[in-house]
Design a protein around this motif. Structure first.
Motif, PDB file in Angstrom:
ATOM      1  N   VAL A 124       0.838  -1.201   0.000  1.00  0.00           N
ATOM      2  CA  VAL A 124       0.000   0.000   0.000  1.00  0.00           C
ATOM      3  C   VAL A 124       0.871   1.249   0.000  1.00  0.00           C
ATOM      4  CG1 VAL A 124      -1.679   1.337   1.312  1.00  0.00           C
ATOM      5  CG2 VAL A 124      -1.952  -1.142   1.115  1.00  0.00           C
ATOM      6  N   CYS A 125       1.924   1.241   0.811  1.00  0.00           N
ATOM      7  CA  CYS A 125       2.834   2.384   0.873  1.00  0.00           C
ATOM      8  C   CYS A 125       3.451   2.668  -0.498  1.00  0.00           C
ATOM      9  CB  CYS A 125       3.931   2.111   1.905  1.00  0.00           C
ATOM     10  SG  CYS A 125       5.035   3.514   2.205  1.00  0.00           S
ATOM     11  N   ALA A 126       3.898   1.621  -1.168  1.00  0.00           N
ATOM     12  CA  ALA A 126       4.502   1.786  -2.489  1.00  0.00           C
ATOM     13  C   ALA A 126       3.501   2.335  -3.498  1.00  0.00           C
ATOM     14  CB  ALA A 126       5.068   0.450  -2.974  1.00  0.00           C
ATOM     15  N   GLU A 127       2.252   1.845  -3.435  1.00  0.00           N
ATOM     16  CA  GLU A 127       1.220   2.340  -4.342  1.00  0.00           C
ATOM     17  C   GLU A 127       0.971   3.830  -4.136  1.00  0.00           C
ATOM     18  OE1 GLU A 127      -0.965   0.789  -6.743  1.00  0.00           O
ATOM     19  OE2 GLU A 127       0.711  -0.618  -6.746  1.00  0.00           O
ATOM     20  N   LEU A 128       0.901   4.245  -2.880  1.00  0.00           N
ATOM     21  CA  LEU A 128       0.633   5.647  -2.585  1.00  0.00           C
ATOM     22  C   LEU A 128       1.795   6.538  -3.024  1.00  0.00           C
ATOM     23  CD1 LEU A 128      -0.999   5.351   0.964  1.00  0.00           C
ATOM     24  CD2 LEU A 128      -2.119   5.561  -1.256  1.00  0.00           C
ATOM     25  N   VAL A 129       3.008   6.028  -2.879  1.00  0.00           N
ATOM     26  CA  VAL A 129       4.179   6.791  -3.322  1.00  0.00           C
ATOM     27  C   VAL A 129       4.198   6.908  -4.841  1.00  0.00           C
ATOM     28  CG1 VAL A 129       6.707   6.793  -3.455  1.00  0.00           C
ATOM     29  CG2 VAL A 129       5.570   6.220  -1.295  1.00  0.00           C
ATOM     30  N   GLU A 130       4.008   5.792  -5.516  1.00  0.00           N
ATOM     31  CA  GLU A 130       4.070   5.786  -6.978  1.00  0.00           C
ATOM     32  C   GLU A 130       2.976   6.638  -7.612  1.00  0.00           C
ATOM     33  OE1 GLU A 130       4.324   1.287  -7.275  1.00  0.00           O
ATOM     34  OE2 GLU A 130       5.695   1.883  -8.877  1.00  0.00           O
ATOM     35  N   GLN A 131       1.789   6.598  -7.023  1.00  0.00           N
ATOM     36  CA  GLN A 131       0.657   7.350  -7.575  1.00  0.00           C
ATOM     37  C   GLN A 131       0.563   8.769  -7.029  1.00  0.00           C
ATOM     38  OE1 GLN A 131      -1.098   6.096 -10.046  1.00  0.00           O
ATOM     39  NE2 GLN A 131       0.075   4.179  -9.921  1.00  0.00           N
ATOM     40  N   ASP A 132       1.524   9.160  -6.204  1.00  0.00           N
ATOM     41  CA  ASP A 132       1.616  10.523  -5.677  1.00  0.00           C
ATOM     42  C   ASP A 132       0.336  10.933  -4.961  1.00  0.00           C
ATOM     43  OD1 ASP A 132       2.574  13.047  -5.083  1.00  0.00           O
ATOM     44  OD2 ASP A 132       2.170  13.874  -7.074  1.00  0.00           O
ATOM     45  N   ILE A 133       0.007  10.240  -3.885  1.00  0.00           N
ATOM     46  CA  ILE A 133      -1.189  10.539  -3.126  1.00  0.00           C
ATOM     47  C   ILE A 133      -1.166  11.961  -2.578  1.00  0.00           C
ATOM     48  CG2 ILE A 133      -0.176   9.524  -1.042  1.00  0.00           C
ATOM     49  CD1 ILE A 133      -3.919   9.561  -1.927  1.00  0.00           C
ATOM     50  N   VAL A 134       0.025  12.446  -2.190  1.00  0.00           N
ATOM     51  CA  VAL A 134       0.130  13.806  -1.658  1.00  0.00           C
ATOM     52  C   VAL A 134      -0.268  14.820  -2.731  1.00  0.00           C
ATOM     53  CG1 VAL A 134       1.703  15.565  -0.735  1.00  0.00           C
ATOM     54  CG2 VAL A 134       1.904  13.180   0.023  1.00  0.00           C
ATOM     55  N   GLY A 135       0.233  14.636  -3.947  1.00  0.00           N
ATOM     56  CA  GLY A 135      -0.115  15.533  -5.044  1.00  0.00           C
ATOM     57  C   GLY A 135      -1.589  15.469  -5.398  1.00  0.00           C
ATOM     58  N   GLN A 136      -2.176  14.271  -5.324  1.00  0.00           N
ATOM     59  CA  GLN A 136      -3.599  14.132  -5.640  1.00  0.00           C
ATOM     60  C   GLN A 136      -4.471  14.861  -4.624  1.00  0.00           C
ATOM     61  OE1 GLN A 136      -5.431  10.581  -6.995  1.00  0.00           O
ATOM     62  NE2 GLN A 136      -3.528   9.611  -7.630  1.00  0.00           N
ATOM     63  N   VAL A 137      -4.119  14.741  -3.340  1.00  0.00           N
ATOM     64  CA  VAL A 137      -4.892  15.443  -2.309  1.00  0.00           C
ATOM     65  C   VAL A 137      -4.760  16.950  -2.483  1.00  0.00           C
ATOM     66  CG1 VAL A 137      -5.078  15.903   0.166  1.00  0.00           C
ATOM     67  CG2 VAL A 137      -4.789  13.555  -0.638  1.00  0.00           C
ATOM     68  N   GLN A 138      -3.560  17.422  -2.787  1.00  0.00           N
ATOM     69  CA  GLN A 138      -3.358  18.858  -3.003  1.00  0.00           C
ATOM     70  C   GLN A 138      -4.186  19.358  -4.179  1.00  0.00           C
ATOM     71  OE1 GLN A 138       0.924  18.862  -3.421  1.00  0.00           O
ATOM     72  NE2 GLN A 138       1.250  19.448  -1.280  1.00  0.00           N
ATOM     73  N   ALA A 139      -4.241  18.589  -5.252  1.00  0.00           N
ATOM     74  CA  ALA A 139      -5.033  18.982  -6.419  1.00  0.00           C
ATOM     75  C   ALA A 139      -6.519  19.014  -6.097  1.00  0.00           C
ATOM     76  CB  ALA A 139      -4.760  18.021  -7.585  1.00  0.00           C
ATOM     77  N   ASP A 140      -6.986  18.031  -5.326  1.00  0.00           N
ATOM     78  CA  ASP A 140      -8.401  17.992  -4.944  1.00  0.00           C
ATOM     79  C   ASP A 140      -8.765  19.153  -4.023  1.00  0.00           C
ATOM     80  OD1 ASP A 140      -8.579  15.738  -6.454  1.00  0.00           O
ATOM     81  OD2 ASP A 140      -8.758  14.336  -4.777  1.00  0.00           O
ATOM     82  N   LEU A 141      -7.849  19.520  -3.133  1.00  0.00           N
ATOM     83  CA  LEU A 141      -8.093  20.662  -2.259  1.00  0.00           C
ATOM     84  C   LEU A 141      -8.200  21.955  -3.058  1.00  0.00           C
ATOM     85  CD1 LEU A 141      -5.685  19.870   0.715  1.00  0.00           C
ATOM     86  CD2 LEU A 141      -8.167  20.037   0.846  1.00  0.00           C
ATOM     87  N   ALA A 142      -7.329  22.095  -4.048  1.00  0.00           N
ATOM     88  CA  ALA A 142      -7.376  23.280  -4.902  1.00  0.00           C
ATOM     89  C   ALA A 142      -8.700  23.337  -5.655  1.00  0.00           C
ATOM     90  CB  ALA A 142      -6.200  23.268  -5.872  1.00  0.00           C
ATOM     91  N   GLU A 143      -9.175  22.187  -6.116  1.00  0.00           N
ATOM     92  CA  GLU A 143     -10.451  22.130  -6.828  1.00  0.00           C
ATOM     93  C   GLU A 143     -11.602  22.470  -5.891  1.00  0.00           C
ATOM     94  OE1 GLU A 143     -12.905  21.700 -10.133  1.00  0.00           O
ATOM     95  OE2 GLU A 143     -10.722  21.818  -9.964  1.00  0.00           O
ATOM     96  N   LEU A 144     -11.533  22.001  -4.642  1.00  0.00           N
ATOM     97  CA  LEU A 144     -12.569  22.316  -3.663  1.00  0.00           C
ATOM     98  C   LEU A 144     -12.647  23.817  -3.424  1.00  0.00           C
ATOM     99  CD1 LEU A 144     -14.654  21.564  -1.471  1.00  0.00           C
ATOM    100  CD2 LEU A 144     -12.731  21.270   0.116  1.00  0.00           C
ATOM    101  N   ARG A 145     -11.499  24.446  -3.244  1.00  0.00           N
ATOM    102  CA  ARG A 145     -11.495  25.898  -3.015  1.00  0.00           C
ATOM    103  C   ARG A 145     -12.068  26.651  -4.209  1.00  0.00           C
ATOM    104  NH1 ARG A 145      -6.507  24.567  -0.349  1.00  0.00           N
ATOM    105  NH2 ARG A 145      -5.336  24.877  -2.283  1.00  0.00           N
ATOM    106  N   LYS A 146     -11.741  26.190  -5.404  1.00  0.00           N
ATOM    107  CA  LYS A 146     -12.255  26.839  -6.607  1.00  0.00           C
ATOM    108  C   LYS A 146     -13.773  26.687  -6.705  1.00  0.00           C
ATOM    109  CE  LYS A 146     -10.337  25.411 -10.333  1.00  0.00           C
ATOM    110  NZ  LYS A 146     -10.037  24.718 -11.620  1.00  0.00           N
TER     111      LYS A 146
END
Length: 360
Positions: free
Chosen positions: A318-340
């Motif tokens: 699970v850790c490797a999947e989250l690293v490879e798929q950039d979970i941190v970047g995905q959450v940041q993008a979703d937060l930006a979309e929420l604010r917009k």
């Protein structure tokens, strides 16, 4: 996306420590031959275990320390060991960029405190949440959060948890548009405490997010597979999680007792063994091991302290999947979309009033 993600492993945590952590890494490597490992702990003990798995030698590095966070250490005590303990050094490796993510089977409170101090909460997230996957009758596991990191949450916390849980479901399970629900004492709109009702109103009003809000879900429906993400405060979530785990053990023990109660029951067990083995596999916590701290500027996973090598391997997976798929970047993008989207909603709601004033 990293082609060879390195995972830092706190080799000293958990009930069995080095042996099971190294064995788990070996199993994970069989499933993901591109992985690399950074083991943190007693160098001599780790090297001896790696010798039992020679395939790990060329893809492993060891950081030596003899300091260990015990299961009895309070978070405040653990923080004083952060710079020198195996847990603290594993997290620091993520902070310094030496590893993409960290896995530990150690003290949950200490791990949370150290991870939050070292990696900090990402912009737009008020509080990190502990999330895990549980088995369901649906096509995939259900993501539940928060599971104990925050006993009290307001509506904004719950909305942020919904975004993070949906990103986790997309990343780890491949669900393109996760169905999200808030845990509540009923499904009617007026049910529940104020923070839950407010969070529901925000999620209903904010259209365009990469999730499908399904309203409320009750505790007896958590494993039905009707939703992909269940959101709640850490107090309710921890109770729900422990209840589910206890029920699974109860069912398993009850079946074992029933099948050994008589000669006829033992014969019945032989006939039904394929079905009972499937049930055992589905309820085995090792097959769903690994809780992640979402909302931090880095990936840190908590493996269950009693997990066996297969369980540790699943946490590393699970850790490797989250690293490879950039979970941190995905959450940041979703937060930006929420604010917009929130800004657009506020602008739309204000527009009619402005036009009336202009007309006057």
């Amino acid at each position: 996306m990293a082609t060879e993600p390195r995972i830092a492993i706190d080799a000293m945590g958990g009930d069995e420590g080095v042996r099971v952590m190294v064995a788990g890494a070996a199993i994970a490597f069989q499933r993901h031959p591109h992985l690399r490992f950074l083991f943190v702990g007693d160098e001599e003990r780790i090297a001896r275990r790696i010798d039992e798995h020679p395939e790990l030698r060329p893809i492993s590095e060891i950081i030596h320390t003899d300091q260990v966070v015990s299961g009895d250490d309070k978070p405040s005590q653990a923080l004083r060991k952060a710079r020198g303990s195996s847990m603290g050094l594993a997290i620091d490796a993520v902070k310094q960029g030496r590893a993409g993510g960290a896995v530990s089977s150690g003290n949950t409170g200490a791990l949370m405190a150290m991870a939050k101090l070292a990696l900090r909460t990402m912009p737009g997230i008020d509080r990190p949440a502990l999330a895990a996957m549980l088995p369901s009758l649906g096509d995939n596991d259900v993501v539940m959060l928060d599971l104990g990191a925050n006993t009290e949450c307001d509506a904004n916390n719950l909305v942020q948890f919904a975004l993070m849980g949906a990103a986790y479901s997309r990343t780890a399970l491949g669900v393109q548009r996760p169905r999200v629900a808030l845990l509540n004492i009923g499904t009617e709109d007026q049910k529940g405490i104020e923070s839950v009702r407010e969070a529901a109103a925000i999620l209903r009003a904010t259209q365009g997010l990469p999730l499908e809000f399904k309203g409320y879900i009750e505790g007896d429906k958590l494993s039905r597979g009707d939703v992909d993400v269940v959101v709640h405060d850490g107090f309710s979530g921890n109770i729900a999680l422990k209840t589910i785990e206890g029920t699974a053990r109860f069912v398993t023990d009850l079946l074992r007792r029933a099948f050994t109660s008589s000669l006829r029951s033992k014969f019945g067990f032989l006939i039904s063994r394929p079905a009972t083995e499937l049930l055992k596999h589905h309820l085995d916590p090792n097959n769903h091991n690994g809780a992640v701290f979402l909302g931090l500027n880095g990936v840190v996973l908590k493996s269950h302290g009693s997990a066996n090598a297969v369980g540790v391997a699943n946490a590393i997976h699970v850790c490797a999947e989250l690293v490879e798929q950039d979970i941190v970047g995905q959450v940041q993008a979703d937060l930006a979309e929420l604010r917009k989207l929130e800004s657009a909603t506020k602008a739309d709601s204000a527009a009619p009033a402005a036009s009336i004033e202009d007309a006057q």
